[in-house]
Write a protein that holds these residues in place. Sequence first.
Motif, PDB file in Angstrom:
ATOM      1  N   ILE A  18       2.525   5.337   2.758  1.00 52.79           N
ATOM      2  CA  ILE A  18       3.611   4.712   2.958  1.00 52.79           C
ATOM      3  C   ILE A  18       4.521   4.256   1.660  1.00 52.79           C
ATOM      4  O   ILE A  18       5.638   4.321   1.875  1.00 52.79           O
ATOM      5  CB  ILE A  18       3.027   3.429   3.853  1.00 52.79           C
ATOM      6  CG1 ILE A  18       2.939   3.727   5.386  1.00 52.79           C
ATOM      7  CG2 ILE A  18       4.456   2.363   4.004  1.00 52.79           C
ATOM      8  CD1 ILE A  18       2.160   2.777   5.858  1.00 52.79           C
ATOM      9  N   GLY A  67       6.784   6.586   0.114  1.00 49.06           N
ATOM     10  CA  GLY A  67       8.214   6.506   0.819  1.00 49.06           C
ATOM     11  C   GLY A  67       8.634   7.800   1.393  1.00 49.06           C
ATOM     12  O   GLY A  67       7.821   8.550   1.714  1.00 49.06           O
ATOM     13  N   SER A  69       4.218   5.169   9.008  1.00 45.54           N
ATOM     14  CA  SER A  69       3.982   3.884   9.492  1.00 45.54           C
ATOM     15  C   SER A  69       4.584   3.822  10.984  1.00 45.54           C
ATOM     16  O   SER A  69       3.874   3.082  11.833  1.00 45.54           O
ATOM     17  CB  SER A  69       5.537   3.295   8.858  1.00 45.54           C
ATOM     18  OG  SER A  69       5.151   3.127   7.549  1.00 45.54           O
ATOM     19  N   LYS A  70       5.415   4.665  11.608  1.00 46.74           N
ATOM     20  CA  LYS A  70       5.717   4.751  12.815  1.00 46.74           C
ATOM     21  C   LYS A  70       4.252   5.418  13.693  1.00 46.74           C
ATOM     22  O   LYS A  70       3.905   4.549  14.740  1.00 46.74           O
ATOM     23  CB  LYS A  70       6.676   5.741  13.249  1.00 46.74           C
ATOM     24  CG  LYS A  70       7.211   5.974  14.824  1.00 46.74           C
ATOM     25  CD  LYS A  70       8.189   7.009  15.044  1.00 46.74           C
ATOM     26  CE  LYS A  70       8.743   7.135  16.214  1.00 46.74           C
ATOM     27  NZ  LYS A  70       8.691   8.136  16.804  1.00 46.74           N
ATOM     28  N   ARG A  94       7.680   7.145   6.258  1.00 48.63           N
ATOM     29  CA  ARG A  94       8.066   6.400   7.267  1.00 48.63           C
ATOM     30  C   ARG A  94       7.488   7.061   8.606  1.00 48.63           C
ATOM     31  O   ARG A  94       7.215   6.407   9.785  1.00 48.63           O
ATOM     32  CB  ARG A  94       9.718   6.877   7.640  1.00 48.63           C
ATOM     33  CG  ARG A  94      10.719   5.990   6.905  1.00 48.63           C
ATOM     34  CD  ARG A  94      11.988   6.340   6.989  1.00 48.63           C
ATOM     35  NE  ARG A  94      12.632   7.607   6.880  1.00 48.63           N
ATOM     36  CZ  ARG A  94      12.837   8.301   5.521  1.00 48.63           C
ATOM     37  NH1 ARG A  94      12.695   7.341   4.406  1.00 48.63           N
ATOM     38  NH2 ARG A  94      13.447   9.518   5.404  1.00 48.63           N
ATOM     39  N   ARG A  95       7.175   8.477   8.768  1.00 47.02           N
ATOM     40  CA  ARG A  95       6.392   8.711   9.947  1.00 47.02           C
ATOM     41  C   ARG A  95       5.029   8.321   9.877  1.00 47.02           C
ATOM     42  O   ARG A  95       4.413   8.044  10.927  1.00 47.02           O
ATOM     43  CB  ARG A  95       6.358  10.546   9.602  1.00 47.02           C
ATOM     44  CG  ARG A  95       5.514  11.063  10.806  1.00 47.02           C
ATOM     45  CD  ARG A  95       5.622  12.658  10.708  1.00 47.02           C
ATOM     46  NE  ARG A  95       4.979  13.167   9.524  1.00 47.02           N
ATOM     47  CZ  ARG A  95       5.479  13.972   8.551  1.00 47.02           C
ATOM     48  NH1 ARG A  95       6.592  14.143   8.716  1.00 47.02           N
ATOM     49  NH2 ARG A  95       4.871  14.183   7.624  1.00 47.02           N
TER      50      ARG A  95
END
Length: 89
Positions: A26, A29, A37-38, A34-35
Amino acid sequence: MNKLFSDALKMSLAANQVIGLRLIKIATGGARGRRESKLMVEEKIRAAADASMEAAMSVAAGQPHLAANRALSVYSKRVNRNLRRLKKG
């Protein structure tokens, strides 16, 4: 109770590794961060629902003494799967 404690300890050590590997991903970046984190949020919601269902099914089946083991089993499988995935890269 000793087995439950031992299994919980093993899972918590693996979870700590997953947290570290996820934080690295994470923190870098980009789309991969992002993937991750989701995915992390989605997995946590799904695991909580599935673990709750397993515990409830144990109680409904007249085996409340198995509820904690069954719920922990759900989390352990998910944590170990994530650890294998995250170690690959």
